[in-house]
Design a protein around this motif. Structure first.
Motif, PDB file in Angstrom:
ATOM      1  N   GLU A 154     -46.083  70.952  87.638  1.00  0.00           N
ATOM      2  CA  GLU A 154     -46.296  70.957  86.183  1.00  0.00           C
ATOM      3  C   GLU A 154     -46.239  69.534  85.657  1.00  0.00           C
ATOM      4  O   GLU A 154     -45.470  68.703  86.141  1.00  0.00           O
ATOM      5  CB  GLU A 154     -45.287  71.874  85.487  1.00  0.00           C
ATOM      6  N   TYR A 155     -47.103  69.251  84.671  1.00  0.00           N
ATOM      7  CA  TYR A 155     -47.278  67.912  84.120  1.00  0.00           C
ATOM      8  C   TYR A 155     -47.015  67.936  82.616  1.00  0.00           C
ATOM      9  O   TYR A 155     -47.588  68.751  81.897  1.00  0.00           O
ATOM     10  CB  TYR A 155     -48.711  67.418  84.329  1.00  0.00           C
ATOM     11  N   HIS A 156     -46.153  67.039  82.161  1.00  0.00           N
ATOM     12  CA  HIS A 156     -45.907  66.899  80.727  1.00  0.00           C
ATOM     13  C   HIS A 156     -45.709  65.431  80.378  1.00  0.00           C
ATOM     14  O   HIS A 156     -45.568  64.579  81.271  1.00  0.00           O
ATOM     15  CB  HIS A 156     -44.675  67.707  80.299  1.00  0.00           C
ATOM     16  N   GLY A 157     -45.673  65.163  79.080  1.00  0.00           N
ATOM     17  CA  GLY A 157     -45.428  63.808  78.611  1.00  0.00           C
ATOM     18  C   GLY A 157     -44.038  63.317  78.982  1.00  0.00           C
ATOM     19  O   GLY A 157     -43.129  64.109  79.262  1.00  0.00           O
ATOM     20  N   ASP A 158     -43.848  62.002  78.953  1.00  0.00           N
ATOM     21  CA  ASP A 158     -42.599  61.420  79.421  1.00  0.00           C
ATOM     22  C   ASP A 158     -41.430  61.605  78.459  1.00  0.00           C
ATOM     23  O   ASP A 158     -40.298  61.244  78.785  1.00  0.00           O
ATOM     24  CB  ASP A 158     -42.780  59.929  79.739  1.00  0.00           C
ATOM     25  N   GLN A 159     -41.663  62.190  77.288  1.00  0.00           N
ATOM     26  CA  GLN A 159     -40.581  62.433  76.344  1.00  0.00           C
ATOM     27  C   GLN A 159     -40.040  63.862  76.406  1.00  0.00           C
ATOM     28  O   GLN A 159     -39.122  64.207  75.662  1.00  0.00           O
ATOM     29  CB  GLN A 159     -41.043  62.126  74.912  1.00  0.00           C
ATOM     30  N   LYS A 160     -40.593  64.684  77.274  1.00  0.00           N
ATOM     31  CA  LYS A 160     -40.092  66.057  77.406  1.00  0.00           C
ATOM     32  C   LYS A 160     -38.681  66.022  77.977  1.00  0.00           C
ATOM     33  O   LYS A 160     -38.404  65.303  78.942  1.00  0.00           O
ATOM     34  CB  LYS A 160     -41.012  66.883  78.313  1.00  0.00           C
ATOM     35  N   LEU A 161     -37.785  66.820  77.395  1.00  0.00           N
ATOM     36  CA  LEU A 161     -36.370  66.730  77.728  1.00  0.00           C
ATOM     37  C   LEU A 161     -35.985  67.528  78.970  1.00  0.00           C
ATOM     38  O   LEU A 161     -35.076  67.131  79.696  1.00  0.00           O
ATOM     39  CB  LEU A 161     -35.524  67.197  76.539  1.00  0.00           C
ATOM     40  N   ASP A 162     -36.627  68.677  79.195  1.00  0.00           N
ATOM     41  CA  ASP A 162     -36.187  69.544  80.280  1.00  0.00           C
ATOM     42  C   ASP A 162     -37.155  69.502  81.459  1.00  0.00           C
ATOM     43  O   ASP A 162     -38.352  69.322  81.299  1.00  0.00           O
ATOM     44  CB  ASP A 162     -36.021  70.989  79.795  1.00  0.00           C
ATOM     45  N   ALA A 163     -36.612  69.666  82.641  1.00  0.00           N
ATOM     46  CA  ALA A 163     -37.414  69.742  83.860  1.00  0.00           C
ATOM     47  C   ALA A 163     -36.688  70.662  84.855  1.00  0.00           C
ATOM     48  O   ALA A 163     -35.491  70.516  85.063  1.00  0.00           O
ATOM     49  CB  ALA A 163     -37.618  68.353  84.459  1.00  0.00           C
ATOM     50  N   PRO A 164     -37.403  71.611  85.450  1.00  0.00           N
ATOM     51  CA  PRO A 164     -38.820  71.878  85.221  1.00  0.00           C
ATOM     52  C   PRO A 164     -39.055  72.559  83.880  1.00  0.00           C
ATOM     53  O   PRO A 164     -38.112  72.976  83.218  1.00  0.00           O
ATOM     54  CB  PRO A 164     -39.188  72.809  86.385  1.00  0.00           C
ATOM     55  N   SER A 165     -40.313  72.678  83.510  1.00  0.00           N
ATOM     56  CA  SER A 165     -40.669  73.267  82.222  1.00  0.00           C
ATOM     57  C   SER A 165     -40.350  74.754  82.196  1.00  0.00           C
ATOM     58  O   SER A 165     -40.263  75.415  83.240  1.00  0.00           O
ATOM     59  CB  SER A 165     -42.164  73.072  81.959  1.00  0.00           C
ATOM     60  N   GLY A 166     -40.198  75.280  80.980  1.00  0.00           N
ATOM     61  CA  GLY A 166     -39.984  76.712  80.840  1.00  0.00           C
ATOM     62  C   GLY A 166     -41.145  77.523  81.377  1.00  0.00           C
ATOM     63  O   GLY A 166     -40.960  78.612  81.927  1.00  0.00           O
ATOM     64  N   THR A 167     -42.363  76.996  81.249  1.00  0.00           N
ATOM     65  CA  THR A 167     -43.545  77.696  81.757  1.00  0.00           C
ATOM     66  C   THR A 167     -43.499  77.813  83.269  1.00  0.00           C
ATOM     67  O   THR A 167     -43.799  78.871  83.838  1.00  0.00           O
ATOM     68  CB  THR A 167     -44.819  76.963  81.319  1.00  0.00           C
ATOM     69  N   SER A 168     -43.105  76.729  83.951  1.00  0.00           N
ATOM     70  CA  SER A 168     -43.066  76.790  85.415  1.00  0.00           C
ATOM     71  C   SER A 168     -41.966  77.730  85.892  1.00  0.00           C
ATOM     72  O   SER A 168     -42.140  78.444  86.894  1.00  0.00           O
ATOM     73  CB  SER A 168     -42.875  75.390  86.002  1.00  0.00           C
ATOM     74  N   ILE A 169     -40.841  77.748  85.179  1.00  0.00           N
ATOM     75  CA  ILE A 169     -39.769  78.673  85.550  1.00  0.00           C
ATOM     76  C   ILE A 169     -40.221  80.113  85.358  1.00  0.00           C
ATOM     77  O   ILE A 169     -39.982  80.983  86.219  1.00  0.00           O
ATOM     78  CB  ILE A 169     -38.500  78.381  84.732  1.00  0.00           C
ATOM     79  N   LYS A 170     -40.887  80.385  84.241  1.00  0.00           N
ATOM     80  CA  LYS A 170     -41.389  81.742  84.002  1.00  0.00           C
ATOM     81  C   LYS A 170     -42.430  82.125  85.053  1.00  0.00           C
ATOM     82  O   LYS A 170     -42.434  83.262  85.540  1.00  0.00           O
ATOM     83  CB  LYS A 170     -41.993  81.829  82.597  1.00  0.00           C
ATOM     84  N   THR A 171     -43.290  81.181  85.435  1.00  0.00           N
ATOM     85  CA  THR A 171     -44.272  81.446  86.492  1.00  0.00           C
ATOM     86  C   THR A 171     -43.555  81.803  87.791  1.00  0.00           C
ATOM     87  O   THR A 171     -43.918  82.770  88.477  1.00  0.00           O
ATOM     88  CB  THR A 171     -45.164  80.218  86.719  1.00  0.00           C
ATOM     89  N   ALA A 172     -42.525  81.039  88.132  1.00  0.00           N
ATOM     90  CA  ALA A 172     -41.765  81.294  89.357  1.00  0.00           C
ATOM     91  C   ALA A 172     -41.098  82.663  89.316  1.00  0.00           C
ATOM     92  O   ALA A 172     -41.056  83.381  90.330  1.00  0.00           O
ATOM     93  CB  ALA A 172     -40.722  80.192  89.545  1.00  0.00           C
ATOM     94  N   GLU A 173     -40.583  83.033  88.160  1.00  0.00           N
ATOM     95  CA  GLU A 173     -39.940  84.343  88.027  1.00  0.00           C
ATOM     96  C   GLU A 173     -40.944  85.472  88.241  1.00  0.00           C
ATOM     97  O   GLU A 173     -40.653  86.452  88.939  1.00  0.00           O
ATOM     98  CB  GLU A 173     -39.286  84.466  86.649  1.00  0.00           C
ATOM     99  N   LEU A 174     -42.127  85.345  87.654  1.00  0.00           N
ATOM    100  CA  LEU A 174     -43.155  86.382  87.808  1.00  0.00           C
ATOM    101  C   LEU A 174     -43.617  86.487  89.258  1.00  0.00           C
ATOM    102  O   LEU A 174     -43.833  87.589  89.772  1.00  0.00           O
ATOM    103  CB  LEU A 174     -44.338  86.081  86.890  1.00  0.00           C
TER     104      LEU A 174
END
Length: 267
Positions: A154-174
């Protein structure tokens, strides 16, 4: 419902908050009830987003805004540090939370679901409101039945606070709901630089890229001997999330309890 849905936006002066304000003002079945931002003065919210004055001034106290404006729904895209407190406060005042923030633990979600049930209202916590991103997650989960060896980048801007992103975690859960755990890679592999292989989740890896100029992208790479499959979604602008936000505001009025994941609203 016969009347318009009254919507409050917390973090209204932020980049996502401004998009939500514009969307609410443009929807015929919605009414902007309040906008809240701790660092902004009492500017008219319509003027703030480049539209006509709407008569709603920015406030800096969320609880006061909830009490005085009596919204039906609170939309929040602030940050993980305030996610749980904002959601709890909204539910306390009978306001349905639509949360685009991350930082909720399974225990948080369970507790918030109980609070929603007690109040008889609905709520939504969604790592991603993009319909394209939801389809990417769904396709990846379906494909993982046949391509169980995979990694997420997953790719985001350098100011994003959390890693990994919520989207990638949700993808992993599914994916993990339909794929048995397989510990991938050479069992004797060693990281010569700590963290090189990414974060470990249920046998596969999640990699977070943080660079300036990137908005939000994610790809799931799957491979079997002789072939590879890549499922990727790219968001280029915050406007990509707004159709999903509008759907969520309407849907959250129709049920009781806290739902985790916007995919439950996509047939």
């Amino acid at each position: 419902m016969d009347r318009k849905i009254r919507v409050a936006v917390v973090g209204a002066s932020g980049r996502m908050g401004r998009e939500v304000v514009k969307k609410v003002l443009a929807e015929p079945d919605m009414e902007l009830a309040a906008g809240v931002a701790r660092t902004s003065g009492p500017i008219d919210l319509g003027r703030m987003v480049g539209m006509e004055e709407c008569g709603v001034l920015m406030q800096n106290d969320l609880e006061l805004a909830l009490v005085t404006s009596k919204p039906d729904v609170l939309v929040d895209f602030t940050g993980p540090q305030t996610a749980f407190s904002h959601t709890s406060l909204a539910i306390k005042h009978g306001v349905r939370p639509v949360m685009g923030t991350t930082g909720f633990t399974p225990e948080h979600i369970q507790e918030l679901d109980k609070l929603c049930q007690e109040q008889g209202i609905g709520g939504l916590i969604a790592p991603n409101f993009s319909i394209g991103a939801i389809l990417m997650m769904r396709f990846a989960a379906q494909a993982s039945k046949y391509f169980p060896h995979l990694e997420i980048i997953e790719y985001h801007g350098d100011q994003k606070l959390d890693a990994p992103s919520g989207t990638s975690i949700k993808t992993a859960e599914l994916i993990s709901e339909v794929r048995e755990e397989i510990r991938q890679g050479n069992p004797r592999e060693e990281e010569t630089i700590d963290g090189s292989r990414g974060g470990y989740y249920n046998g596969f890896r999640i990699h977070s890229v943080r660079l300036p100029g990137i908005f939000a992208q994610q790809e799931v790479i799957m491979a079997e001997p002789g072939q590879a499959l890549k499922i990727r979604h790219d968001s280029y602008d915050r406007a990509a999330y707004m159709p999903g936000v509008a759907i969520a505001v309407r849907k959250v009025m129709t049920y009781t309890g806290m739902i985790y994941g916007f995919e439950h609203f996509i047939d």
